[in-house]
Design an enzyme around this catalytic site. Structure first.
Site, PDB file in Angstrom:
ATOM      1  N   LYS A 129       0.944  -1.226   0.046  1.00 63.49           N
ATOM      2  CA  LYS A 129       0.065  -0.085  -0.098  1.00 63.49           C
ATOM      3  C   LYS A 129       0.977   1.290  -0.142  1.00 63.49           C
ATOM      4  O   LYS A 129       1.617   1.551   0.954  1.00 63.49           O
ATOM      5  CB  LYS A 129      -0.744   0.116   1.429  1.00 63.49           C
ATOM      6  N   GLY A 186       4.352   3.801  10.800  1.00 63.46           N
ATOM      7  CA  GLY A 186       3.617   4.958  10.720  1.00 63.46           C
ATOM      8  C   GLY A 186       3.208   5.587  12.239  1.00 63.46           C
ATOM      9  O   GLY A 186       3.887   5.236  13.138  1.00 63.46           O
ATOM     10  N   SER A 187       2.162   5.993  12.051  1.00 58.00           N
ATOM     11  CA  SER A 187       1.525   6.951  13.264  1.00 58.00           C
ATOM     12  C   SER A 187       0.879   5.541  14.267  1.00 58.00           C
ATOM     13  O   SER A 187       0.702   4.545  13.872  1.00 58.00           O
ATOM     14  CB  SER A 187       0.644   7.831  12.941  1.00 58.00           C
ATOM     15  N   GLY A 190      -2.748   5.118  13.217  1.00 60.44           N
ATOM     16  CA  GLY A 190      -3.023   4.189  11.918  1.00 60.44           C
ATOM     17  C   GLY A 190      -2.349   2.727  12.365  1.00 60.44           C
ATOM     18  O   GLY A 190      -3.434   1.838  11.958  1.00 60.44           O
ATOM     19  N   GLY A 191      -1.368   2.746  12.783  1.00 61.07           N
ATOM     20  CA  GLY A 191      -1.023   1.222  13.416  1.00 61.07           C
ATOM     21  C   GLY A 191      -2.040   0.564  14.124  1.00 61.07           C
ATOM     22  O   GLY A 191      -2.234  -0.503  13.992  1.00 61.07           O
ATOM     23  N   GLU A 210       4.932  -0.656  13.643  1.00 67.69           N
ATOM     24  CA  GLU A 210       5.993   0.039  14.431  1.00 67.69           C
ATOM     25  C   GLU A 210       5.565   1.582  14.368  1.00 67.69           C
ATOM     26  O   GLU A 210       5.438   2.096  13.128  1.00 67.69           O
ATOM     27  CB  GLU A 210       7.356   0.077  13.623  1.00 67.69           C
ATOM     28  N   CYS A 246      12.128   7.477  13.362  1.00 68.02           N
ATOM     29  CA  CYS A 246      11.574   6.880  14.597  1.00 68.02           C
ATOM     30  C   CYS A 246      12.427   6.796  15.747  1.00 68.02           C
ATOM     31  O   CYS A 246      12.207   6.525  16.882  1.00 68.02           O
ATOM     32  CB  CYS A 246      10.943   5.498  14.152  1.00 68.02           C
ATOM     33  N   GLU A 337       5.187  11.215  20.955  1.00 74.88           N
ATOM     34  CA  GLU A 337       6.214  11.571  20.125  1.00 74.88           C
ATOM     35  C   GLU A 337       6.052  13.059  19.431  1.00 74.88           C
ATOM     36  O   GLU A 337       4.595  13.200  18.783  1.00 74.88           O
ATOM     37  CB  GLU A 337       6.100  10.517  19.231  1.00 74.88           C
TER      38      GLU A 337
HETATM   39  P1  NAP Z   1       0.029   7.223   8.954  1.00 71.88           P
HETATM   40  O1  NAP Z   1      -0.770   8.532   8.959  1.00 71.88           O
HETATM   41  O2  NAP Z   1       0.013   6.235  10.113  1.00 71.88           O
HETATM   42  O3  NAP Z   1       0.090   6.443   7.648  1.00 71.88           O
HETATM   43  C1  NAP Z   1       0.931   5.665   7.311  1.00 71.88           C
HETATM   44  C2  NAP Z   1       0.100   4.555   6.239  1.00 71.88           C
HETATM   45  O4  NAP Z   1      -0.965   3.878   6.829  1.00 71.88           O
HETATM   46  C3  NAP Z   1      -0.398   5.170   5.168  1.00 71.88           C
HETATM   47  O5  NAP Z   1      -0.308   4.655   3.891  1.00 71.88           O
HETATM   48  C4  NAP Z   1      -1.892   5.601   5.296  1.00 71.88           C
HETATM   49  O6  NAP Z   1      -2.470   5.680   4.175  1.00 71.88           O
HETATM   50  C5  NAP Z   1      -2.147   4.189   6.202  1.00 71.88           C
HETATM   51  N1  NAP Z   1      -3.289   4.610   7.281  1.00 71.88           N
HETATM   52  C6  NAP Z   1      -3.179   5.275   8.253  1.00 71.88           C
HETATM   53  N2  NAP Z   1      -4.120   5.370   8.969  1.00 71.88           N
HETATM   54  C7  NAP Z   1      -4.829   4.231   8.615  1.00 71.88           C
HETATM   55  C8  NAP Z   1      -6.269   3.582   8.864  1.00 71.88           C
HETATM   56  N3  NAP Z   1      -6.898   4.246   9.952  1.00 71.88           N
HETATM   57  N4  NAP Z   1      -6.832   2.791   8.081  1.00 71.88           N
HETATM   58  C9  NAP Z   1      -6.146   2.439   6.811  1.00 71.88           C
HETATM   59  N5  NAP Z   1      -5.001   2.862   6.607  1.00 71.88           N
HETATM   60  C10 NAP Z   1      -4.389   3.912   7.380  1.00 71.88           C
HETATM   61  O7  NAP Z   1       1.549   7.718   9.374  1.00 71.88           O
HETATM   62  P2  NAP Z   1       2.466   8.958   8.313  1.00 71.88           P
HETATM   63  O8  NAP Z   1       1.583   9.230   7.248  1.00 71.88           O
HETATM   64  O9  NAP Z   1       3.694   8.404   7.971  1.00 71.88           O
HETATM   65  O10 NAP Z   1       2.724  10.038   9.142  1.00 71.88           O
HETATM   66  C11 NAP Z   1       1.863  10.778  10.204  1.00 71.88           C
HETATM   67  C12 NAP Z   1       2.408  10.517  11.427  1.00 71.88           C
HETATM   68  O11 NAP Z   1       2.969   9.402  11.588  1.00 71.88           O
HETATM   69  C13 NAP Z   1       3.504  11.503  11.640  1.00 71.88           C
HETATM   70  O12 NAP Z   1       3.454  12.845  11.875  1.00 71.88           O
HETATM   71  C14 NAP Z   1       4.141  10.955  12.677  1.00 71.88           C
HETATM   72  O13 NAP Z   1       3.758  11.399  14.022  1.00 71.88           O
HETATM   73  C15 NAP Z   1       4.148   9.517  12.620  1.00 71.88           C
HETATM   74  N6  NAP Z   1       5.303   8.686  12.094  1.00 71.88           N
HETATM   75  C16 NAP Z   1       6.011   7.683  12.633  1.00 71.88           C
HETATM   76  C17 NAP Z   1       6.913   7.052  11.959  1.00 71.88           C
HETATM   77  C18 NAP Z   1       7.803   5.983  12.794  1.00 71.88           C
HETATM   78  O14 NAP Z   1       8.614   5.658  12.480  1.00 71.88           O
HETATM   79  N7  NAP Z   1       7.102   5.429  13.556  1.00 71.88           N
HETATM   80  C19 NAP Z   1       7.298   7.223  10.577  1.00 71.88           C
HETATM   81  C20 NAP Z   1       6.468   8.130   9.991  1.00 71.88           C
HETATM   82  C21 NAP Z   1       5.370   8.843  10.819  1.00 71.88           C
HETATM   83  P3  NAP Z   1      -3.759   6.396   4.035  1.00 71.88           P
HETATM   84  O15 NAP Z   1      -3.802   7.707   4.693  1.00 71.88           O
HETATM   85  O16 NAP Z   1      -4.046   6.508   2.572  1.00 71.88           O
HETATM   86  O17 NAP Z   1      -5.060   5.769   4.690  1.00 71.88           O
END
Ligand code: NAP
Length: 472
Positions: A129, A186-187, A190-191, A210, A246, A337
């Site tokens: 994805k 990711g967040s 989302g996770g 993660e 991260c 974070e």
């Molecule tokens: P994210 O919002 O969690 O998105 C990551 C992926 O998951 C995207 O492809 C998103 O695509 C999908 N997604 C998110 N929520 C979902 C849900 N409820 N259902 C289905 N798919 C979902 O993370 P991000 O865009 O990378 O960054 C946002 C925040 O995440 C940052 O500001 C930061 O706080 C954190 N982050 C943490 C790390 C780490 O290393 N742990 C890395 C990057 C970011 P869609 O939006 O298209 O669904």
């Protein structure tokens, strides 16, 4: 032919062909990466090198074949009171896995990143994805993988790259009955949403998420001495890649006093000297500013020194805030974070308060301990508390910069990840995509190569408890 039945040698050739194609297309890939991410070309090239290195490391794993951990206990027909059957076990691929590319690593943790490489190495087809923030990079890398699949004769469907905006696509992929496991970076929001979907399926599947970390750093008295240079080293670590790692050190703890005050001031000055940096997206920079402001509005939190380079749009400058141990303990929000170049320093009133805070921290990917060896040895309780909260403990180092090797562990207790037993970086990342299968009294002709008497793959196995590469 299904992908899981393809030999390790052929899978290795596929992974090597992906690496070669990425190198062939590197100029275009770096261009689209930098345009989409705002990250500099040097970083893009370095990350591409890391990505091809990972692909080749997993190719070697697939080719060596010993990752299946073959265990053979031959039959003991004369054993009393009951005979022992012939039992043979090895690891086998789970099946198709879904990978959610990370926004902050368009190459190394996305389409052809570590999750994809580790799954393909052990015979799992991959559906990526793509991350919406680097859709073009994802598409270009996906085409390289498709090209390599054709070139090496892989079955259709071994790899797919799907894009879509909004959560619907990701949800559907996790719910799909053919999906056997999910890798996500990711967040936390989302996770957790995806982990819930995985757990609530008719047939639940693991979602290895993660979700980041604040990577606490404990500074013991000797390390506060300016001659040790830790303020400079940490200023660079906090601001590296605009703080979008991260393993970014978001929390620095020590015992209050003049030396601590001087150290945190020096850290803020060093951070203030560094130029503003471009975040992945103006929206992320906006989220960073909002969360930083929320931190600064909490009881007892003060800005030590705002950066002189604060800018608008996607550009942000680094920042340091300070709080007392007492105020930190009272306020769980301060463990969140702040994704970006920000760190919170915590002045504890004494060692006991420092220990209490460590014991109360959420699970983390890493923690770091700065100090002299004798000083660290004198703190066994602190060491034990830190080891219980993290996946990787660093001595006298900065947590950014994660080596890809067998001994790496990039994981940690919840909420850093959904399962502290697994890593998403390093060769052991493949363990998320396999399961053991034991065969009892199987006819020799039906045994997989890894478990045959002749050991045709020449892999390491245990036979009746002894490690060997010999045939039986
Ligand atoms: P994210 O919002 O969690 O998105 C990551 C992926 O998951 C995207 O492809 C998103 O695509 C999908 N997604 C998110 N929520 C979902 C849900 N409820 N259902 C289905 N798919 C979902 O993370 P991000 O865009 O990378 O960054 C946002 C925040 O995440 C940052 O500001 C930061 O706080 C954190 N982050 C943490 C790390 C780490 O290393 N742990 C890395 C990057 C970011 P869609 O939006 O298209 O669904």
């Amino acid at each position: 032919v299904t992908y899981k039945n393809i030999s390790g040698k052929a899978r290795g050739a596929f992974l090597r062909a992906i690496a070669a194609r990425l190198e062939e297309r590197s100029e275009d890939l770096v261009q689209v990466y930098t345009l989409e991410s705002g990250l500099p070309a040097g970083r893009a090239k370095g990350e591409l090198g890391r990505t091809t290195g990972q692909l080749r490391a997993f190719a070697a794993l697939a080719e060596s074949g010993s990752w299946v951990e073959a265990r053979i206990d031959t039959a003991l027909p004369d054993r009393k009171p009951v005979p022992r059957p012939d039992i043979r076990k090895c690891l086998v691929p789970l099946g198709p896995v879904v990978v959610f590319g990370a926004s902050n690593f368009p190459f190394a943790f996305s389409t052809a990143g570590g999750d994809t490489a580790s799954a393909l190495a052990v015979g799992c087809p991959v559906v990526v994805k793509g991350h919406p923030l680097h859709a073009g990079t994802g598409e270009a890398v996906g085409r390289c993988i498709q090209h390599a699949a054709r070139e090496t004769g892989m079955p259709a469907g071994v790899f797919s790259h799907l894009q879509g905006s909004g959560n619907a696509l990701g949800e559907k992929l996790v719910k799909h009955p053919a999906t056997r496991a999910v890798g996500f970076t990711g967040s936390q929001k989302g996770g957790l949403a995806l982990a819930r979907i995985g757990a609530e399926r008719t047939e639940p599947i693991p979602v290895f998420a993660e979700m980041g970390s604040i990577n606490p750093v404990v500074v013991l008295p000797s390390a506060l001495d300016p001659s040790r240079g830790w303020a400079t080293a940490y200023a660079q670590s906090v601001t590296l890649g605009a703080g979008q790692f991260c393993t970014n050190p978001g929390l620095i703890l020590g015992v209050a006093g003049e030396a601590w005050e001087n150290f945190t001031t020096a850290l803020a000055i060093e951070i203030g000297k560094l130029p503003a940096a471009c975040m992945l997206h103006p929206g992320m920079a906006e989220a960073f500013r909002a969360l930083r402001a929320e931190f600064l509005s909490q009881t007892g939190v003060r800005s030590i020194k705002g950066t002189e380079n604060e800018a608008s749009g996607a550009l942000v400058g680094g920042a340091v805030a300070g709080v007392s141990g007492e105020d930190f303990r009272q306020n769980p929000l301060l463990q969140r974070e702040v994704f970006g170049p920000f760190t919170l320093t915590v002045a504890c009133k004494d060692k006991n308060e420092l220990l209490d805070i460590i014991k109360g921290l959420e699970g983390q990917l890493t923690a770091s301990l700065l100090g002299e060896e004798a000083e660290i040895e004198a703190e066994p309780e602190l060491l034990e508390a830190l080891q219980g909260r993290v996946g990787r403990l660093l001595f006298n180092g900065v947590p950014t910069g994660v080596e890809v090797c067998s001994s790496m562990h990039h994981g940690g207790p919840f909420p850093a990840t959904t399962d502290a037993r697994f890593t998403s970086v390093g060769l052991d990342a493949f363990r998320r995509w396999v399961k053991p299968l034991a065969l009892q009294n199987a006819p020799a002709t039906l045994l997989p190569d890894a478990l045959r008497d002749e050991n045709p793959l020449g892999i390491w196995r245990t036979v009746n408890g002894e490690w060997t590469r010999d045939s039986i």
